[in-house]
Scaffold this motif. Structure first.
Motif, short mmCIF file in Angstrom:
data_model
loop_
_atom_site.label_atom_id
_atom_site.label_comp_id
_atom_site.label_asym_id
_atom_site.label_seq_id
_atom_site.Cartn_x
_atom_site.Cartn_y
_atom_site.Cartn_z
N ARG A 1 39.96 26.55 34.38
CA ARG A 1 40.14 26.92 35.78
C ARG A 1 39.30 28.14 36.09
O ARG A 1 38.80 28.81 35.19
CB ARG A 1 41.62 27.20 36.09
CG ARG A 1 42.21 28.34 35.29
CD ARG A 1 43.71 28.45 35.51
NE ARG A 1 44.29 29.60 34.82
CZ ARG A 1 44.66 29.61 33.55
NH1 ARG A 1 44.52 28.50 32.82
NH2 ARG A 1 45.18 30.69 33.00
N ILE A 2 39.14 28.43 37.38
CA ILE A 2 38.34 29.57 37.81
C ILE A 2 39.06 30.24 38.97
O ILE A 2 39.75 29.58 39.76
CB ILE A 2 36.92 29.09 38.20
CG1 ILE A 2 35.98 30.28 38.37
CG2 ILE A 2 36.95 28.25 39.45
CD1 ILE A 2 34.53 29.88 38.53
N ALA A 3 38.91 31.55 39.07
CA ALA A 3 39.57 32.31 40.13
C ALA A 3 38.68 33.49 40.52
O ALA A 3 37.89 33.98 39.71
CB ALA A 3 40.94 32.81 39.69
N LEU A 4 38.84 33.94 41.77
CA LEU A 4 38.08 35.08 42.28
C LEU A 4 39.04 36.15 42.74
O LEU A 4 40.07 35.84 43.37
CB LEU A 4 37.20 34.66 43.47
CG LEU A 4 35.93 33.84 43.19
CD1 LEU A 4 36.27 32.42 42.79
CD2 LEU A 4 35.03 33.82 44.42
N LEU A 5 38.73 37.41 42.47
CA LEU A 5 39.55 38.51 42.96
C LEU A 5 38.69 39.75 43.09
O LEU A 5 37.73 39.96 42.32
CB LEU A 5 40.74 38.78 42.04
CG LEU A 5 40.45 39.22 40.61
CD1 LEU A 5 41.62 40.04 40.09
CD2 LEU A 5 40.24 38.02 39.68
N ASN A 6 39.02 40.55 44.10
CA ASN A 6 38.31 41.81 44.31
C ASN A 6 38.75 42.84 43.27
O ASN A 6 39.92 42.87 42.87
CB ASN A 6 38.56 42.35 45.72
CG ASN A 6 37.83 41.55 46.77
OD1 ASN A 6 36.67 41.21 46.61
ND2 ASN A 6 38.52 41.22 47.86
N ARG A 7 37.82 43.69 42.87
CA ARG A 7 38.11 44.72 41.86
C ARG A 7 38.47 46.03 42.54
O ARG A 7 38.00 46.33 43.65
CB ARG A 7 36.90 44.93 40.96
CG ARG A 7 36.43 43.71 40.22
CD ARG A 7 35.17 43.99 39.44
NE ARG A 7 35.41 44.99 38.38
CZ ARG A 7 34.43 45.58 37.69
NH1 ARG A 7 33.16 45.30 37.96
NH2 ARG A 7 34.72 46.45 36.75
N GLN A 8 39.31 46.80 41.88
CA GLN A 8 39.59 48.14 42.36
C GLN A 8 38.32 48.98 42.22
O GLN A 8 37.64 48.93 41.20
CB GLN A 8 40.71 48.77 41.55
CG GLN A 8 42.08 48.15 41.81
CD GLN A 8 43.19 48.91 41.11
OE1 GLN A 8 42.93 49.82 40.33
NE2 GLN A 8 44.42 48.52 41.37
N GLY A 9 38.01 49.72 43.27
CA GLY A 9 36.80 50.52 43.26
C GLY A 9 35.60 49.77 43.80
O GLY A 9 34.49 50.30 43.81
N GLY A 10 35.79 48.52 44.24
CA GLY A 10 34.71 47.73 44.82
C GLY A 10 34.15 46.73 43.85
O GLY A 10 34.15 46.92 42.64
N GLY A 11 33.67 45.64 44.39
CA GLY A 11 33.08 44.59 43.57
C GLY A 11 33.99 43.40 43.41
O GLY A 11 35.12 43.36 43.92
N LEU A 12 33.48 42.40 42.70
CA LEU A 12 34.17 41.13 42.55
C LEU A 12 34.28 40.76 41.08
O LEU A 12 33.41 41.11 40.28
CB LEU A 12 33.40 40.02 43.30
CG LEU A 12 34.06 38.65 43.40
CD1 LEU A 12 35.24 38.71 44.36
CD2 LEU A 12 33.06 37.60 43.86
N CYS A 13 35.36 40.08 40.74
CA CYS A 13 35.55 39.52 39.40
C CYS A 13 35.75 38.02 39.54
O CYS A 13 36.68 37.58 40.23
CB CYS A 13 36.76 40.14 38.70
SG CYS A 13 37.18 39.32 37.13
#
Length: 436
Positions: free
Chosen positions: A417-429
């Motif tokens: 599976r795959i998932a997207l989430l915003n990172r603390q301090g900016g950016g994407l994971c």
């Protein structure tokens, strides 16, 4: 208060005892005229004892009957029967115990009735839901099967008590194959002209201390057909837009080139032909991407050392690697996973992130491998996060909306599976999980 409540009984007992002593004295005086004093006293005491015992027994008989009635109703409550009550019309302090006991029975009866009504409502909902539901116990026998499950697995007959494996043995081959794969998934029953699409969901839990499995089979044909139509409409719009964006300038430039040739102004022809070539190659790449997404083959999984795989990937795009353990070996289709990670890493570089902040993290967990592509770009708002993995959805001006959708398709084809989430301090994971 409890002492005061038992005083009437105690007073009656004392009165009986005093009366007994007085009667013994009187009887002894009478009998002493004919018998020896000690014999007279003995006979009188026996007579009085019999009288006192009789009086006490008659006083305690109603209470013994009440205690037996209380014990009987408690036994009925234990067996789930709350229809009994006790009638006690004698003037004594035990009436409070009787009233409290009857109030308890009424409360239990009302609670039982409410519970029965809720169970009836739940059973009605379960039996009439279009989702086929089967509850299987630890011995793999069916505990509960609703109407939809009977139609799908039992030819309309009851399923309770039957061996679940026997039901699968007579089911459609597609159903057996879906269960053989294990876990959740989708499968198709029927042929191309008349097919139904189902989603299989399986959940294990403990019931009465024993493992049970709940199987849900949901028919998705109508819903997927509606979504398929909407998807095709969107595909046609996207393809039409891209074709028009490329073919319109190609046609215009071809006409202009022909006009330049007619006039003998050939010095401008190389520029026009270069533009035509550029638009044609863009259109070729666009069609190739769509074909790759539509014709993704089943992955051929083989053991691959992560260190070697990451080294090959680094020759095409830059990133910082975090690999744990260093000698880890995954099992996947290297070509497909490389294509997926190339899309994700290129997106990370295009997000506005510094190049040295783009990182690829590969870590072993107890059950699988977790692959994270991290950046320090602008991230995504909630609306984009909710739609980013859908095919043809793109926020880029010239994007096809297939990069993340292709990565998702590859991950799910591997059983991940795959998932997207915003990172603390900016950016994407972007987090991908693959089976170990």
């Amino acid at each position: 208060m409890r002492v005061l409540r038992v005083l009437p009984i105690a007073v009656r007992m004392v009165a009986i005892a005093v009366a007994g002593i007085a009667a013994t004295a009187a009887a002894t005086a009478v009998l002493a005229r004919w018998l020896q004093p000690w014999a007279a006293a003995l006979v009188a005491a026996g007579i009085v004892a019999a009288i006192v015992a009789t009086v006490i027994w008659r006083a305690l008989v109603p209470m013994r009957a009440l205690f037996r009635a209380l014990a009987g109703t408690v036994a009925s409550y234990r067996d789930g029967d709350f229809s009994f009550g006790i009638t006690w019309d004698k003037a004594s302090d035990l009436i409070e115990l009787v009233d409290a006991h009857n109030a308890l029975g009424t409360a239990l009866r009302e609670q039982r009735l409410a519970l029965v009504q809720r169970e009836l409502l739940l059973d009605t909902m379960v039996q009439n839901t279009p989702v086929a539901m089967v509850l299987v116990d630890a011995a793999r026998r069916v505990v509960l099967g609703n109407l939809a499950a009977r139609r799908m697995l039992g030819d309309g007959r009851r399923l309770e008590g039957r061996a679940f494996e026997d039901l699968l043995g007579t089911a459609d081959p597609a159903v057996r194959e879906a269960f053989a794969r294990g876990g959740d998934g989708m499968f198709t029953v029927g042929d191309a002209d008349d097919e139904d699409i189902y989603h299989l969901s399986r959940r294990r839990f403990r019931l009465n201390g024993r493992i049970h499995e709940l199987v849900l089979l949901r028919q998705l044909t109508a819903e997927l057909r509606r979504q398929e139509v909407q998807t095709w409409k969107k595909v046609i719009r996207v393809i039409s837009h891209e074709l028009n964006n490329s073919l319109a300038p190609i046609a215009s430039l071809a006409h202009s080139s022909a006009e330049l040739l007619r006039r003998g102004q050939t010095e401008r022809l190389p520029e026009a032909l270069a533009t035509i070539e550029d638009r044609a190659r863009h259109l070729e790449g666009f069609i190739r991407d769509y074909a790759r997404f539509a014709k993704l083959p089943a992955p051929r999984t083989v053991p691959v050392p992560w260190r070697r795989f990451a080294g090959q990937l680094a020759t095409q795009v830059g990133f910082t690697l975090d690999l744990q353990p260093e000698d880890g070996i995954g099992r996947f289709d290297a070509a497909q996973l490389e294509q997926a990670l190339l899309n994700l890493l290129k997106n990370a570089h295009e997000s506005g992130s510094p190049a040295d902040a783009v990182r690829l993290s590969i870590r072993r967990t107890p059950e699988d491998w977790r692959i994270d592509v991290l950046d320090r770009g602008s991230g995504m708002n909630d609306a984009v996060l909710a739609n980013a993995l859908l095919p043809f959805y793109s926020t880029k001006r010239h994007g096809t909306g297939l990069g993340l959708a292709l990565a998702r398709e590859i991950a799910e084809a591997h059983g991940g599976r795959i998932a997207l989430l915003n990172r603390q301090g900016g950016g994407l994971c972007v987090s991908m999980v693959l089976p170990a």
